[in-house]
Enzyme design. Structure first.
Site, short mmCIF file in Angstrom:
data_model
loop_
_atom_site.label_atom_id
_atom_site.label_comp_id
_atom_site.label_asym_id
_atom_site.label_seq_id
_atom_site.Cartn_x
_atom_site.Cartn_y
_atom_site.Cartn_z
CB SER A 133 -21.64 62.69 -0.26
OG SER A 133 -21.18 63.89 0.33
N GLY A 167 -18.26 66.50 0.00
CA GLY A 167 -17.70 66.44 1.35
C GLY A 167 -18.70 66.71 2.45
CD GLU A 175 -17.02 66.17 -8.29
OE1 GLU A 175 -16.88 65.13 -7.66
OE2 GLU A 175 -16.16 67.07 -8.32
CG ASN A 219 -10.33 64.67 -6.23
OD1 ASN A 219 -9.12 64.83 -6.03
ND2 ASN A 219 -11.20 65.67 -6.21
CD1 TRP A 220 -7.66 59.14 -3.15
CD2 TRP A 220 -5.45 58.81 -3.29
NE1 TRP A 220 -7.45 57.79 -3.21
CE2 TRP A 220 -6.10 57.56 -3.30
CE3 TRP A 220 -4.06 58.85 -3.38
CZ2 TRP A 220 -5.41 56.35 -3.40
CZ3 TRP A 220 -3.36 57.64 -3.47
CH2 TRP A 220 -4.04 56.41 -3.47
CE LYS A 221 -12.25 66.25 -2.83
NZ LYS A 221 -13.45 66.88 -2.31
CD GLU A 250 -12.44 70.30 -2.82
OE1 GLU A 250 -11.38 69.71 -3.12
OE2 GLU A 250 -13.45 69.70 -2.37
N GLY A 271 -14.37 61.46 -3.53
CA GLY A 271 -13.36 62.10 -2.69
C GLY A 271 -13.14 61.29 -1.42
N GLY A 272 -13.77 61.71 -0.34
CA GLY A 272 -13.54 61.13 0.99
C GLY A 272 -13.56 59.61 1.03
CG HIS A 306 -12.60 69.42 -7.69
ND1 HIS A 306 -12.81 70.04 -6.48
CD2 HIS A 306 -13.14 68.18 -7.58
CE1 HIS A 306 -13.44 69.20 -5.67
NE2 HIS A 306 -13.65 68.07 -6.32
P1 PGA Z 1 -16.59 63.74 -1.80
O1 PGA Z 1 -15.77 64.59 -2.89
O2 PGA Z 1 -16.77 62.36 -2.35
O3 PGA Z 1 -15.70 63.76 -0.56
O4 PGA Z 1 -17.88 64.44 -1.58
C1 PGA Z 1 -16.03 64.45 -4.26
C2 PGA Z 1 -15.15 65.37 -5.06
O5 PGA Z 1 -14.85 66.48 -4.60
O6 PGA Z 1 -14.69 65.03 -6.17
#
Ligand code: PGA
Length: 257
Positions: free
Chosen positions: A218, A178, A172, A13-15, A102, A239-240, A100
């Site tokens: 994470s 994050g 999640e 997930n590149w956001k 966010e 994500g990250g 998600h």
């Molecule tokens: P993260 O994000 O790996 O940066 O914690 C995961 C996500 O939001 O899907």
């Protein structure tokens, strides 16, 4: 992990990261590193503006498929700034991340809106990745399962038994996203067992056993194997750590029994 039943999904997930040009560069470098991997599905969810570039690079690739990070539930109309399922399908998008944390907590999306999106995705030939997860206060107050129950029962309210096997759930915990703070294997496995037992009571064991439940929060190259070794974790949403070619290649190359 019972791979005979559930093929693992390793999803990025590149956001709000990467332009179309950066996406092309990433995928061109990434594909040779993962060539030949089997027994798994790799999913990339770039921003909307990079879907076209990504679909060109991924054309004909059987291992790596494309997801969107969100969508609206109508096919078209006066919905300024929104993207419809039909528009996503035009670029060969297979899956769509919905609900998600966010979207829920930064943009205020509620369970009913998310449920409409899940239904619309299925009706329009996109496979939803429904994200659920508790906030830190909710975990500390002992209401994790209550939150998961609410997010699952509303989010999947329009899904029947046939559709259910197509849906992917991503657990999640919000406090792990994050933050560098991964859920412990015990916390992750417990939540996944709860989710599978909920799916079991809603759809029956034959169906619940087929539904993939991903962990997110994470995930990194140094914790992927420990997470994937857990019996109810059927993949990850990253994500990250998915933004770097080598790091994500290492994650998707994880040990799969
Ligand atoms: P993260 O994000 O790996 O940066 O914690 C995961 C996500 O939001 O899907």
């Amino acid at each position: 992990m019972n791979t005979s039943k559930r093929r693992p999904i390793l999803a990025a997930n590149w956001k709000m990261h990467k332009t179309a040009a950066e996406t092309r560069g990433f995928l061109t470098a990434f594909l040779p590193l993962v060539d030949g991997l089997d027994g798994r599905e790799i999913v990339i969810a770039p921003p909307f503006t990079a879907l076209s570039a990504a679909s060109e690079v991924l054309k004909g690739n059987k291992l790596v498929s494309l997801a969107a990070q969100n969508m609206y539930f109508e096919q078209e109309g006066a919905f300024t700034g929104e993207i419809s399922p039909i528009m996503l399908r035009e670029f060969g998008v297979k899956r769509v991340i919905l609900g998600h944390s966010e979207r829920r907590h930064v943009f205020g999306e509620g369970d009913d809106l998310i449920a409409s999106k899940v239904r619309a995705a299925m009706e329009n030939g996109l496979l939803p990745i429904l994200c659920i997860g508790e906030m830190l206060e909710e975990r500390e107050a002992g209401s994790t399962y209550e939150v998961l129950e609410r997010q699952l029962s509303t989010g999947l309210s329009a899904i029947d038994n046939r559709g259910a096997t197509q849906v992917v759930i991503a657990y999640e915990p919000v406090w792990a996203i994050g933050t560098g703070k991964t859920a412990t294997p015990t916390q992750a496995q417990e939540a996944h067992i709860y989710i599978r037992s909920w799916l079991d009571s809603r759809f029956g064991p034959g169906i619940a056993d087929q539904i993939r439940i991903l962990y997110g929060g994470s995930v990194k190259p140094d914790n992927i194997n420990e997470l994937m070794a857990l019996p109810d974790i059927d993949g990850v949403l990253v994500g990250g750590a998915s933004l770097k070619v080598e790091g994500f290649a290492e994650i998707v190359s994880c040990q799969i029994d």
